[in-house]
Write a protein that holds these residues in place. Structure first.
Motif, mmCIF file in Angstrom:
data_model
loop_
_atom_site.group_PDB
_atom_site.id
_atom_site.type_symbol
_atom_site.label_atom_id
_atom_site.label_comp_id
_atom_site.label_asym_id
_atom_site.label_seq_id
_atom_site.Cartn_x
_atom_site.Cartn_y
_atom_site.Cartn_z
ATOM 1 N N GLU B 281 -3.903 -1.954 -1.815
ATOM 2 C CA GLU B 281 -2.929 -1.488 -0.805
ATOM 3 C C GLU B 281 -1.534 -1.392 -1.535
ATOM 4 O O GLU B 281 -1.340 -1.940 -2.128
ATOM 5 N N ILE B 282 -0.653 -0.272 -0.852
ATOM 6 C CA ILE B 282 0.511 -0.254 -1.069
ATOM 7 C C ILE B 282 1.343 -0.538 0.172
ATOM 8 O O ILE B 282 1.284 -0.176 1.266
ATOM 9 N N ARG B 283 2.185 -1.901 0.014
ATOM 10 C CA ARG B 283 2.768 -2.257 1.244
ATOM 11 C C ARG B 283 4.386 -2.219 1.136
ATOM 12 O O ARG B 283 4.901 -2.441 1.980
ATOM 13 N N GLY B 284 4.734 -2.015 0.070
ATOM 14 C CA GLY B 284 6.093 -2.152 -0.441
ATOM 15 C C GLY B 284 6.713 -0.735 -0.245
ATOM 16 O O GLY B 284 6.097 0.375 0.211
ATOM 17 N N THR B 285 8.081 -0.572 -0.745
ATOM 18 C CA THR B 285 8.540 0.641 -0.787
ATOM 19 C C THR B 285 9.025 1.336 -2.016
ATOM 20 O O THR B 285 9.229 0.562 -3.075
ATOM 21 N N PRO B 286 9.012 2.589 -2.419
ATOM 22 C CA PRO B 286 9.364 3.076 -3.732
ATOM 23 C C PRO B 286 10.819 3.169 -3.871
ATOM 24 O O PRO B 286 11.594 2.911 -2.719
ATOM 25 N N ALA B 287 11.167 3.231 -5.208
ATOM 26 C CA ALA B 287 12.617 3.471 -5.534
ATOM 27 C C ALA B 287 12.517 4.659 -6.697
ATOM 28 O O ALA B 287 11.444 4.910 -7.115
ATOM 29 N N TYR B 294 9.288 4.455 -8.748
ATOM 30 C CA TYR B 294 8.643 3.032 -9.194
ATOM 31 C C TYR B 294 8.154 2.563 -7.787
ATOM 32 O O TYR B 294 8.725 2.628 -6.703
ATOM 33 N N ILE B 295 6.858 2.028 -7.838
ATOM 34 C CA ILE B 295 6.250 1.407 -6.610
ATOM 35 C C ILE B 295 5.482 0.440 -7.191
ATOM 36 O O ILE B 295 4.657 0.486 -8.033
ATOM 37 N N GLY B 296 5.534 -0.790 -6.203
ATOM 38 C CA GLY B 296 4.429 -1.847 -6.526
ATOM 39 C C GLY B 296 3.135 -1.967 -5.523
ATOM 40 O O GLY B 296 3.167 -1.047 -4.725
ATOM 41 N N SER B 297 2.401 -2.468 -5.828
ATOM 42 C CA SER B 297 0.954 -2.247 -5.357
ATOM 43 C C SER B 297 0.620 -3.810 -5.267
ATOM 44 O O SER B 297 0.640 -4.772 -6.117
ATOM 45 N N TYR B 298 -0.460 -3.875 -4.149
ATOM 46 C CA TYR B 298 -1.272 -5.094 -4.080
ATOM 47 C C TYR B 298 -2.330 -5.505 -5.120
ATOM 48 O O TYR B 298 -2.649 -6.603 -5.383
ATOM 49 N N ASP B 299 -2.313 -4.340 -5.727
ATOM 50 C CA ASP B 299 -3.131 -4.612 -7.123
ATOM 51 C C ASP B 299 -2.639 -5.310 -8.274
ATOM 52 O O ASP B 299 -2.790 -5.202 -9.122
ATOM 53 N N ASN B 300 -1.486 -5.804 -8.006
ATOM 54 C CA ASN B 300 -0.322 -6.672 -8.895
ATOM 55 C C ASN B 300 0.356 -5.771 -10.088
ATOM 56 O O ASN B 300 1.210 -6.205 -10.594
ATOM 57 N N THR B 557 -2.171 9.510 7.186
ATOM 58 C CA THR B 557 -2.747 8.707 6.052
ATOM 59 C C THR B 557 -4.054 7.764 6.389
ATOM 60 O O THR B 557 -4.100 7.739 7.583
ATOM 61 N N ASP B 558 -4.826 7.549 5.597
ATOM 62 C CA ASP B 558 -6.024 6.608 6.172
ATOM 63 C C ASP B 558 -5.806 5.022 6.105
ATOM 64 O O ASP B 558 -6.923 4.175 6.145
ATOM 65 N N GLY B 559 -4.748 4.742 6.119
ATOM 66 C CA GLY B 559 -4.494 3.098 6.296
ATOM 67 C C GLY B 559 -3.026 2.932 6.964
ATOM 68 O O GLY B 559 -2.024 3.962 6.884
ATOM 69 N N THR B 577 -1.552 1.775 3.151
ATOM 70 C CA THR B 577 -2.592 0.846 2.732
ATOM 71 C C THR B 577 -3.864 1.324 2.470
ATOM 72 O O THR B 577 -4.700 0.880 2.091
ATOM 73 N N ASP B 578 -3.774 2.759 2.376
ATOM 74 C CA ASP B 578 -4.974 3.425 2.017
ATOM 75 C C ASP B 578 -5.015 3.548 0.566
ATOM 76 O O ASP B 578 -5.674 4.313 -0.260
ATOM 77 N N HIS B 579 -4.074 2.944 -0.507
ATOM 78 C CA HIS B 579 -3.879 2.580 -1.718
ATOM 79 C C HIS B 579 -2.943 3.842 -2.619
ATOM 80 O O HIS B 579 -2.989 3.822 -3.585
ATOM 81 N N LYS B 580 -2.801 4.519 -1.487
ATOM 82 C CA LYS B 580 -1.871 5.980 -2.180
ATOM 83 C C LYS B 580 -0.683 5.928 -1.828
ATOM 84 O O LYS B 580 -0.177 5.433 -0.724
ATOM 85 N N VAL B 581 0.067 6.684 -2.835
ATOM 86 C CA VAL B 581 1.428 7.223 -2.318
ATOM 87 C C VAL B 581 1.455 8.399 -2.464
ATOM 88 O O VAL B 581 0.961 9.135 -3.123
ATOM 89 N N TYR B 582 2.087 9.008 -1.492
ATOM 90 C CA TYR B 582 2.055 10.451 -1.259
ATOM 91 C C TYR B 582 3.669 10.912 -1.200
ATOM 92 O O TYR B 582 4.677 10.110 -0.965
#
Lengths: 301, 586
Positions: B281-287, B294-300, B557-559, B577-582
């Motif tokens: 999942e992506i729960r954060g915010t890009p820069a 740049y974007i962080g993910s729950y996949d570490n 999105t799907d999440g 949280t559908d794991h994607k950044v759009y």
């Protein structure tokens, strides 16, 4: 200031042969005043100053206006918090006790606000206040409304109140008394909106400013304290103008004296007290058709 | 003044027949005036007794007793429209309001056609219309004449929100009833009480701007009824009724009662410019910086993507999820991770520069100012870390975890804490002042001019004086908020768990609009040009006109979306949280 010194000392330092015989003329009153006016005195202590003026006017027997000005200074190592409360209320209803309404309004309102702030201002250790300035102002309005309906049923009053805490002014406003910011560069800004029918019709573009002057129901308010079940006062917070002057007045002043004359009276007077006197005098010279109330406040330093 | 009693008619001792008894108190002192009042009352009762219409209550009797007069009339089981509006959790169905409006036109038409003289109702407003148990409208409270009180100054005070402009001139015509009916429908459709607004300001609150589900046809009819000039309104209640019926036919509403459809604006038509899939999942915010996102993910991992095409550049693995927003400065990316560390990696290569350990997971985003990084941690400390050396300058202890992002203004660091405490701390790490909300402050602060703004899990949006922490105002929302506000043009925008995105006036805390999403709004809104972008847990990214709150488009999105969108160069970037950044066209 620097200009003044360089001018003063520059003259003295000028090496001329006629120095010994030169006549020194005292500065004229005008020069002196210009110098005083140009000095922007710096106070280490930031503080509120205020003054009030009131007159029954030339055509009424009864003073239905009430005003309140409360200014405090409290400063020390732990900080400095200018605190002030300024209210103008213009009662209406004559035989139905307009003067009772305006008097009850300022006392109830101020009493409520001061009681709320008392523990936070005058106790050594306190928690943060759990109500906001705007919530306190709204509750004070509602309390005043309740007291007026009990003490003088059928009457009503305008109320324009400014609570100053630090550099924030929180205004509570119902009716057609007004609050202004007046700046030293000659600008004036009306910060409240009249709750009058004529103002509303003007805003909608149904009548022009000229027609408004002669509109038959000029005095019709659509909101007044003491009237109606639902009161929706205007409450908002602004920064205290620095430099600048806060003015609150009843329609006995703003409806009678032109804005340009108000600005001049405020900006050219040597003190706020004198400015208030000048404003009241100007309204009376213009016929004094209504009660006149005005409060001025500045935040200096 | 007077009361209405629910009474039992004892002429029928064996059954319970309820009636309403309306009491009017005669307060006049002058005997002649008193007598006139009683006569007026009796004339009115007689008039009412001759009326026969299903929407007019039946009169059974009247009488006067000392200083009181009584009217005995039909008891109506039901609720008045004002109560219905107030008790409803959302907007009333257009079909429902439309059916009431048609019935009200019918009864007004009956009254206006009364011979010899038309009867003007004069007091059409939601509280004077009852809806009985069969859903039929009944007009109550006939004959209230009082509209003004006059004082010695010639001052008159009217407090009618439903009355037409000409009422101030003392005119009462059938066209006045039409205006008031328009005002009543407007209130029912928008939930905005006209008594709380300036007089004659309906045009400033177009119905569909507040409640976009209303049909354009009905809005046009209400607007015509609310015309300022009586001549521009419907000429009669009958004409208005015809217009309402044809609107109901045209929109097919008569046939599909209670079949709710929301406004769907291009919701399927939006295609992303690109999307990129992470492993969790992506729960954060890009820069974004220099064309790289740049974007962080729950996949570490922290991902670096080409902003134009979404092409993978590099990824940097942390040992825990990344739920915050990275910050870029001097060619480095700074971000915290749930592995308890603040990571600094090269923006170009993704190679680690240094890391800094705290004693708890980091969910706060870093703030860089004055040569330091300020970041909160679940170890209950705000850390000030030297930007070049990566060494701790100082840390400030709080009662609970710090998940909000510090804000820096006027040489003070402002930060909220999960305990509900809120601190202003100077650059030496000393507390300047403290404030306490009733619940956690997870929302990050934004400051503008004279105030700082943040929301709290206690459901309030706060405005504080940044110098001393006094509360200027609080704005109540329906539920908790962890969304961080943004401020543009004297408007403050924020989301809440009640599903709404709110726009509030910065100086008065007055609500300007609210927009309902289908689930919690935990991310934060951002403004770009004249649009507001905000994600919702319902999975949609919404694009609204920020001045009005009108929906421009939404993208599904799907999440759930819990992060904040980033808008750069007319492109919106959002993680889901559908794991994607759009990447979408703004």
């Amino acid at each position: 200031m620097d200009k003044f010194f360089s001018w003063l000392f520059g003259k003295r330092a000028a090496p001329t042969k006629t120095l010994d015989t030169a006549n020194t003329a005292p500065l004229t009153e005008q020069q002196l005043q210009a110098i005083v006016a140009n000095q922007n005195p710096h106070f280490d202590l930031q503080q509120l100053v205020s003054a009030g003026g009131q007159s029954v006017g030339k055509q009424r027997e009864l003073n239905e206006d009430s005003l309140l000005a409360l200014t405090s200074t409290m400063a020390g190592n732990s900080g400095n918090l200018p605190f002030g409360l300024y209210i103008v209320a213009d009662g209406m209803g004559g035989h139905q006790f307009g003067e009772v309404a305006s008097n009850a309004a300022i006392r109830t309102f101020a009493g409520y606000v001061i009681r709320k702030f008392h523990p936070y201002l005058f106790q050594v250790k306190t928690d943060s206040m759990d109500e906001s300035f705007q919530e306190i102002m709204l509750a004070a309005i509602n309390e005043s409304q309740r007291i007026i309906q009990r003490e003088a049923p059928g009457s009503g009053t305008t109320l324009t109140a400014a609570l100053v805490v630090g550099q924030q002014i929180t205004i509570a406003h119902v009716g057609d008394s007004r609050a202004y910011f007046i700046y030293p560069d000659g600008r004036i800004e009306t910060i409240t909106r009249d709750h009058s029918l004529v103002q509303r019709l003007q805003e909608l573009g149904h009548i022009t400013a000229e027609e408004a002057e002669n509109y038959p129901h000029r005095n019709v308010l659509y909101k007044a304290l003491g009237q109606g079940d639902i009161l929706d006062p205007e409450i908002f917070t602004l920064a205290f103008p620095q430099p600048g002057t806060l003015m609150i007045c009843s329609d006995g002043l703003w409806g009678v004296v032109a804005e340009q004359d108000i600005i001049r009276s405020v900006n050219e007077a040597p003190s706020l007290q004198r400015a208030c006197q000048n404003l009241v005098t100007a309204a009376n010279l213009a016929g004094g058709p209504d009660n006149i109330s005005v409060v001025l406040a500045q935040l200096i330093g | 003044m007077g009361s209405v009693y629910r009474a039992r008619d004892l002429h029928f001792p064996n059954v319970t027949k309820l009636v309403a008894v309306k009491e009017m108190i005669n307060t006049a002192l002058d005997p002649l005036v008193r007598q006139t009042i009683v006569q007026n009352f009796e004339r009115e009762a007689n008039l009412l007794a001759t009326l026969h219409h299903p929407a007019i209550p039946k009169i059974y009797d009247y009488f006067s007793l000392e200083s009181r007069s009584y009217l005995v009339l039909e008891f109506i089981h039901g609720k008045d429209i004002e109560a219905i509006i107030n008790d409803a959790s959302g907007f009333l169905l257009e079909e429902l309001v439309l059916s009431w409006a048609i019935e009200l036109c019918d009864v007004l038409d009956y009254l206006h056609k009364h011979k010899p003289d038309p009867i003007i109702f004069r007091d059409m407003k939601p509280s004077n219309v009852m809806i009985n148990l069969n859903g039929e409208v009944i007009l109550v409270d006939f004959g209230i004449a009082k509209a003004f009180q006059s004082g010695s100054k010639g001052t008159m005070i009217g407090t009618e929100g439903y009355s037409p402009p000409e009422q101030y001139r003392g005119e009462a015509t059938p066209l006045a009833d039409i205006y008031s009916l328009g005002a009543t429908i407007h209130h029912a459709l928008t939930r905005r009480d006209p008594r709380l607004e300036p007089p004659f300001s309906f045009a400033e609150r177009p119905i569909r701007r507040i409640n976009p589900s209303v049909s354009a046809e009905l809005e046009t009819i209400v607007n015509r009824a609310l015309e300022y000039e009586p001549a521009n309104r419907f000429k009669s209640a009958a004409e208005m009724k015809d217009a309402l019926i044809s609107a109901a036919r045209k929109t097919g509403m008569l046939s599909r009662m209670a079949n709710q459809t929301g406004p769907v604006l291009k919701s399927d038509g939006i295609k992303p410019l690109w999307s990129f899939k992470c492993e969790d999942e992506i729960r954060g915010t890009p820069a974004i910086s220099q064309g790289i996102l740049y974007i962080g993910s729950y996949d570490n991992n922290l991902y670096a993507l080409d902003a134009a095409e979404g092409k993978f550049q590099w990824k940097y693995p942390a040992d825990g999820g990344i739920v915050s927003r990275p910050v870029l400065t001097d060619g480095n990316v700074y971000f915290g991770s749930e592995d308890k560390r603040l990571h600094v990696v090269s923006a170009r290569s993704g190679k680690v520069v240094w890391t800094y350990y705290t004693d708890g997971p980091i969910r706060s985003s870093p703030r860089i100012a004055e040569g330091h990084i300020f970041i909160g941690s679940d170890d209950n400390h705000l850390h000030a870390v030297n930007l070049t050396t990566g060494r701790l300058a100082w840390r400030f202890e709080m009662p609970d975890a710090i998940r909000s992002t510090p804000f820096v203004m006027n040489e003070l660091v402002y930060v909220g804490c999960e305990s509900g405490d809120y601190y202003a701390i100077n650059f030496r790490g000393e507390m300047k002042w403290r404030f306490r909300a009733k619940r956690a402050i997870t929302s990050s602060t934004v400051g503008m001019g004279q105030a700082i703004y943040f929301s709290s899990v206690d459901s309030a949006l706060y405005a504080l004086d940044p110098r001393n922490g006094w509360v200027l105002w609080r704005f109540r929302m329906g539920k908790a908020s962890i969304s961080s506000p943004c401020v543009v043009d004297d408007l403050v925008f924020v989301g809440a768990a009640d599903g709404f995105i709110y726009a509030v006036e910065a100086r008065s805390a007055k609500e300007v609009w609210r927009f309902r999403t289908e689930h919690q709004v935990n991310g934060s809104p951002v403004i770009y040009k004249d649009s507001l972008y905000c994600g919702s847990v319902d999975g949609n990214l919404y694009c609204l006109e920020y001045r009005t709150g009108r929906l421009r488009w939404k993208f599904s999105t799907d999440g759930a979306i819990t992060g904040t969108p980033l808008v750069n160069d007319d492109v919106v970037y959002i993680g889901s949280t559908d794991h994607k950044v759009y990447a979408l066209l703004a």
